[in-house]
Write a protein that holds these residues in place. Sequence first.
Motif, PDB file in Angstrom:
ATOM      1  N   LEU A 100       0.811  -1.220   0.000  1.00  0.00           N
ATOM      2  CA  LEU A 100       0.000   0.000   0.000  1.00  0.00           C
ATOM      3  C   LEU A 100       0.847   1.273   0.000  1.00  0.00           C
ATOM      4  CD1 LEU A 100      -2.888   1.135   0.130  1.00  0.00           C
ATOM      5  CD2 LEU A 100      -2.574   1.299   2.610  1.00  0.00           C
ATOM      6  N   HIS A 101       0.646   2.091  -1.011  1.00  0.00           N
ATOM      7  CA  HIS A 101       1.309   3.394  -1.092  1.00  0.00           C
ATOM      8  C   HIS A 101       0.451   4.319  -1.941  1.00  0.00           C
ATOM      9  CE1 HIS A 101       2.768   1.114  -4.599  1.00  0.00           C
ATOM     10  NE2 HIS A 101       2.914   2.274  -5.213  1.00  0.00           N
ATOM     11  N   TRP A 102       0.475   5.581  -1.543  1.00  0.00           N
ATOM     12  CA  TRP A 102      -0.251   6.609  -2.290  1.00  0.00           C
ATOM     13  C   TRP A 102       0.763   7.557  -2.907  1.00  0.00           C
ATOM     14  CZ3 TRP A 102      -5.640   7.364  -2.722  1.00  0.00           C
ATOM     15  CH2 TRP A 102      -6.413   6.438  -2.020  1.00  0.00           C
ATOM     16  N   HIS A 103       0.557   7.868  -4.157  1.00  0.00           N
ATOM     17  CA  HIS A 103       1.381   8.854  -4.846  1.00  0.00           C
ATOM     18  C   HIS A 103       0.713  10.216  -4.689  1.00  0.00           C
ATOM     19  CE1 HIS A 103       3.332   5.493  -6.976  1.00  0.00           C
ATOM     20  NE2 HIS A 103       2.116   5.016  -7.152  1.00  0.00           N
ATOM     21  N   VAL A 104       1.501  11.212  -4.354  1.00  0.00           N
ATOM     22  CA  VAL A 104       0.987  12.582  -4.260  1.00  0.00           C
ATOM     23  C   VAL A 104       1.968  13.450  -5.049  1.00  0.00           C
ATOM     24  CG1 VAL A 104       0.168  14.412  -2.734  1.00  0.00           C
ATOM     25  CG2 VAL A 104       0.152  12.028  -1.930  1.00  0.00           C
ATOM     26  N   VAL A 105       1.490  13.990  -6.160  1.00  0.00           N
ATOM     27  CA  VAL A 105       2.389  14.617  -7.127  1.00  0.00           C
ATOM     28  C   VAL A 105       1.881  15.996  -7.518  1.00  0.00           C
ATOM     29  CG1 VAL A 105       3.589  14.304  -9.325  1.00  0.00           C
ATOM     30  CG2 VAL A 105       2.754  12.290  -8.069  1.00  0.00           C
ATOM     31  N   ALA A 106       2.750  16.970  -7.468  1.00  0.00           N
ATOM     32  CA  ALA A 106       2.417  18.308  -7.956  1.00  0.00           C
ATOM     33  C   ALA A 106       2.557  18.319  -9.476  1.00  0.00           C
ATOM     34  CB  ALA A 106       3.352  19.351  -7.340  1.00  0.00           C
ATOM     35  N   ARG A 107       1.524  18.870 -10.135  1.00  0.00           N
ATOM     36  CA  ARG A 107       1.528  18.902 -11.593  1.00  0.00           C
ATOM     37  C   ARG A 107       1.473  20.344 -12.101  1.00  0.00           C
ATOM     38  NH1 ARG A 107       0.186  14.402 -14.216  1.00  0.00           N
ATOM     39  NH2 ARG A 107       1.394  15.481 -15.815  1.00  0.00           N
ATOM     40  N   PHE A 108       2.110  20.526 -13.241  1.00  0.00           N
ATOM     41  CA  PHE A 108       2.246  21.865 -13.810  1.00  0.00           C
ATOM     42  C   PHE A 108       1.965  21.802 -15.311  1.00  0.00           C
ATOM     43  CE2 PHE A 108       4.827  21.474 -10.078  1.00  0.00           C
ATOM     44  CZ  PHE A 108       4.600  22.656  -9.391  1.00  0.00           C
ATOM     45  N   ASP A 109       1.499  22.936 -15.838  1.00  0.00           N
ATOM     46  CA  ASP A 109       1.204  22.997 -17.274  1.00  0.00           C
ATOM     47  C   ASP A 109       2.400  22.594 -18.121  1.00  0.00           C
ATOM     48  OD1 ASP A 109      -1.502  23.964 -17.206  1.00  0.00           O
ATOM     49  OD2 ASP A 109      -0.703  25.904 -16.591  1.00  0.00           O
ATOM     50  N   ASP A 110       3.602  22.905 -17.631  1.00  0.00           N
ATOM     51  CA  ASP A 110       4.795  22.651 -18.424  1.00  0.00           C
ATOM     52  C   ASP A 110       5.583  21.431 -17.963  1.00  0.00           C
ATOM     53  OD1 ASP A 110       5.306  24.095 -16.100  1.00  0.00           O
ATOM     54  OD2 ASP A 110       6.911  25.307 -16.978  1.00  0.00           O
ATOM     55  N   ASP A 111       4.936  20.540 -17.132  1.00  0.00           N
ATOM     56  CA  ASP A 111       5.674  19.306 -16.843  1.00  0.00           C
ATOM     57  C   ASP A 111       5.584  18.389 -18.056  1.00  0.00           C
ATOM     58  OD1 ASP A 111       3.590  17.266 -16.505  1.00  0.00           O
ATOM     59  OD2 ASP A 111       3.239  17.985 -14.460  1.00  0.00           O
ATOM     60  N   ARG A 112       6.405  17.389 -18.111  1.00  0.00           N
ATOM     61  CA  ARG A 112       6.604  16.676 -19.382  1.00  0.00           C
ATOM     62  C   ARG A 112       5.395  15.873 -19.854  1.00  0.00           C
ATOM     63  NH1 ARG A 112      10.810  11.729 -18.039  1.00  0.00           N
ATOM     64  NH2 ARG A 112       9.299  10.521 -16.884  1.00  0.00           N
ATOM     65  N   CYS A 113       4.434  15.634 -18.970  1.00  0.00           N
ATOM     66  CA  CYS A 113       3.277  14.817 -19.362  1.00  0.00           C
ATOM     67  C   CYS A 113       1.925  15.518 -19.241  1.00  0.00           C
ATOM     68  CB  CYS A 113       3.220  13.544 -18.517  1.00  0.00           C
ATOM     69  SG  CYS A 113       4.625  12.451 -18.738  1.00  0.00           S
ATOM     70  N   PHE A 114       1.878  16.674 -18.584  1.00  0.00           N
ATOM     71  CA  PHE A 114       0.596  17.322 -18.315  1.00  0.00           C
ATOM     72  C   PHE A 114      -0.174  17.592 -19.598  1.00  0.00           C
ATOM     73  CE2 PHE A 114      -2.375  20.539 -16.933  1.00  0.00           C
ATOM     74  CZ  PHE A 114      -2.731  20.085 -15.675  1.00  0.00           C
ATOM     75  N   PRO A 115      -1.458  17.293 -19.668  1.00  0.00           N
ATOM     76  CA  PRO A 115      -2.362  16.886 -18.599  1.00  0.00           C
ATOM     77  C   PRO A 115      -2.502  15.376 -18.426  1.00  0.00           C
ATOM     78  CG  PRO A 115      -3.641  17.366 -20.544  1.00  0.00           C
ATOM     79  CD  PRO A 115      -2.189  17.581 -20.918  1.00  0.00           C
ATOM     80  N   ALA A 116      -1.687  14.593 -19.084  1.00  0.00           N
ATOM     81  CA  ALA A 116      -1.775  13.139 -18.944  1.00  0.00           C
ATOM     82  C   ALA A 116      -1.147  12.711 -17.609  1.00  0.00           C
ATOM     83  CB  ALA A 116      -1.047  12.470 -20.113  1.00  0.00           C
ATOM     84  N   PRO A 117      -1.396  11.500 -17.166  1.00  0.00           N
ATOM     85  CA  PRO A 117      -0.773  11.018 -15.925  1.00  0.00           C
ATOM     86  C   PRO A 117       0.755  11.013 -16.022  1.00  0.00           C
ATOM     87  CG  PRO A 117      -2.592   9.585 -16.564  1.00  0.00           C
ATOM     88  CD  PRO A 117      -2.363  10.536 -17.714  1.00  0.00           C
ATOM     89  N   VAL A 118       1.402  11.086 -14.866  1.00  0.00           N
ATOM     90  CA  VAL A 118       2.869  11.164 -14.839  1.00  0.00           C
ATOM     91  C   VAL A 118       3.527   9.935 -15.460  1.00  0.00           C
ATOM     92  CG1 VAL A 118       3.021  12.719 -12.858  1.00  0.00           C
ATOM     93  CG2 VAL A 118       2.990  10.244 -12.480  1.00  0.00           C
TER      94      VAL A 118
END
Length: 146
Positions: free
Chosen positions: A91-109
């Motif tokens: 069990l683990h939860w991912h908590v990720v900050a996303r930005f318009d200019d990250d390499r995958c946004f708006p798709a999942p990381v």
Amino acid sequence: MRVPGCVFCDGDAGVVVHRAGGFRIVRADEPGFPAFYRVVADGHVAEFTDLDDAARLRCMACVAAVERALRSVLAPRKINVASLGNVVPHLHWHVVARFDDDRCFPAPVWSLPLRDDAAPLIERLRAALPALDAAVASAAAAADLH
Ligand SMILES: [Zn+2]
């Protein structure tokens, strides 16, 4: 319970910024996503409902604490929260900050990159990591449920 060969049983699997109540918060070293944290159960359980009620509340308090810190320090476009466990059924939860200019946004990381010009963002996020880790630790300590 610990399961040999499980990455979350064999080690912390990241930089530990907080540990309490059967959970740890680690900053993962995910390529391209410096502001990527995980809330990891210390024991090897596969599903959220393997936890008792109190543990589920502690887990979600940790997730909320990370989200709160990410929003406060980075003001991201979006926070992504996910629990999959298909590859590592611990069990683990991912908590990720996303930005318009990250390499995958708006798709999942975990998607194929949509852009390869994320270096300035990555550099900015890396510079913020000490303050971010401190904010996550502080928010988690404030949210500790015992
Ligand atoms: Zn495990």
